[in-house]
Design an enzyme around this catalytic site. Structure first.
Site, mmCIF file in Angstrom:
data_model
loop_
_atom_site.group_PDB
_atom_site.id
_atom_site.type_symbol
_atom_site.label_atom_id
_atom_site.label_comp_id
_atom_site.label_asym_id
_atom_site.label_seq_id
_atom_site.Cartn_x
_atom_site.Cartn_y
_atom_site.Cartn_z
ATOM 1 N N ARG A 225 0.849 -1.183 0.000
ATOM 2 C CA ARG A 225 0.000 0.000 0.000
ATOM 3 C C ARG A 225 0.891 1.242 0.000
ATOM 4 O O ARG A 225 1.921 1.279 0.681
ATOM 5 C CB ARG A 225 -0.921 0.028 1.237
ATOM 6 C CG ARG A 225 -2.057 -0.982 1.188
ATOM 7 C CD ARG A 225 -3.082 -0.610 0.135
ATOM 8 N NE ARG A 225 -4.243 -1.494 0.082
ATOM 9 C CZ ARG A 225 -4.368 -2.524 -0.726
ATOM 10 N NH1 ARG A 225 -3.365 -2.853 -1.537
ATOM 11 N NH2 ARG A 225 -5.468 -3.253 -0.729
ATOM 12 N N HIS A 273 0.612 -0.532 -10.337
ATOM 13 C CA HIS A 273 -0.304 -1.316 -9.496
ATOM 14 C C HIS A 273 -0.723 -2.609 -10.209
ATOM 15 O O HIS A 273 -1.916 -2.889 -10.381
ATOM 16 C CB HIS A 273 -1.544 -0.489 -9.121
ATOM 17 C CG HIS A 273 -2.206 -0.997 -7.859
ATOM 18 N ND1 HIS A 273 -2.831 -0.176 -6.961
ATOM 19 C CD2 HIS A 273 -2.337 -2.256 -7.352
ATOM 20 C CE1 HIS A 273 -3.330 -0.884 -5.958
ATOM 21 N NE2 HIS A 273 -3.029 -2.150 -6.174
#
Length: 310
Positions: A225, A273
């Protein structure tokens, strides 16, 4: 009885999931109608990914559970209107994808592949990397994804230390926990992989103080994250050489703005991502299995603890 399942996710995901969910539910013997337009009062289950069309769960009085498509639930877990059970996504497709990304980039940095791929032409550099057994890897986060990555690296011969907030035991891994354990884990972290959840307790786990604990020139891999790292502290550590390289897959703002310094640093690699995409076929099997459990009186799997946030 036919169940009514609301698919509440960004519209682009519907085409990817509608066939996979139908097949998985059918294989589990569940008769269901799945739709992105199911009325709240008729909805038995919600298949959920963050989207602006559903932020108030109050009208869903019939709903038995909210089943997340993502492993991370930080965008929903603190929603005070959510009183239904919340389950996060835990599936082998997600686990395998993350393990492959982590192992690939660890090997890239361990072997110094960038030096040969992007180095000066005509330079005969015979610098030899250490063997895996002499390279120290630290994994921050020992949940499903972190434990799988740690074990895969240990099987390749790496000296792997894992850290988690609470005590864990994993065969072949040196497991640390708590504040003192974090200091010990970072002290040997030649390559550090972040796989912690995003909670108030984990934000800025890597900051100016903790980055300074790492061996000079250490490498950071963050497929976890974006909020786990203090961006300014990382940029400063990259400038001084305290951190030699950062390979980052997740960011505080996504897509990463074009003017962000990470794009323009030679010692930063940005991946968009992609480390562990939830795959429709395997995720749908997890969703269908949990719905079957809910309908047959069995405990739901992967229930989120609202006090810890995961």
């Amino acid at each position: 009885m036919t169940l009514n399942i609301l698919f509440s996710a960004p519209p682009k995901l519907w085409d990817r999931y509608k066939g996979a969910l139908h097949q998985a539910l059918t294989e589990c013997g569940i008769e269901a109608q799945v739709s992105p337009d199911m009325p709240a009062q008729d909805t038995d289950y919600i298949v959920y990914a963050p989207n602006p069309s559903l932020t108030d769960f109050t009208p869903f009085t019939r709903t038995k559970a909210v089943l997340s498509l993502w492993a991370g639930v930080e965008t929903i877990v603190s929603n005070t209107t959510l009183t239904q059970p919340l389950c996060r996504m835990v599936d082998d497709g997600l686990q395998l994808g993350m393990t492959e990304w982590v192992v690939g980039h660890v090997m890239r940095h361990h072997l110094g592949m960038d030096r040969h791929i992007h180095g000066l032409r005509g330079v005969w550099d015979q610098t030899t990397p250490p063997l895996a057994r002499d390279r120290h890897i630290t994994i921050l986060g020992l949940g499903m994804l972190g434990a799988a990555a740690a074990q895969a690296l240990a099987q390749l011969g790496f000296n792997v230390t894992g850290w988690s907030r609470s005590a864990k035991t994993i065969q072949g891994i040196t497991c640390e926990h708590g504040p003192d354990g974090l200091q010990r884990a970072l002290a040997t972290a030649e390559i550090c992989v972040l796989l912690l959840p995003n909670t108030m307790a984990t934000q800025n786990t890597l900051n100016a103080q903790t980055l300074a604990l790492m061996p000079k020139g250490a490498v950071i891999l963050n497929p976890g994250r974006g909020a786990l790292i203090d961006d300014d502290a990382l940029l400063s550590a990259l400038d001084t050489g305290q951190i030699g390289h950062a390979t980052l897959d997740v960011f505080r703002i996504e897509p990463l703005p074009q003017d962000h310094p990470f794009w323009h640093r030679p010692n930063v690699t940005v991946t968009p991502h992609i480390a562990a995409e939830t795959r429709a076929d395997t995720a749908s099997q997890v969703i269908a299995d949990n719905i079957k459990r809910g309908e047959t009186g069995q405990p739901l799997r992967h229930l989120v603890d609202r006090t810890t946030g995961y």
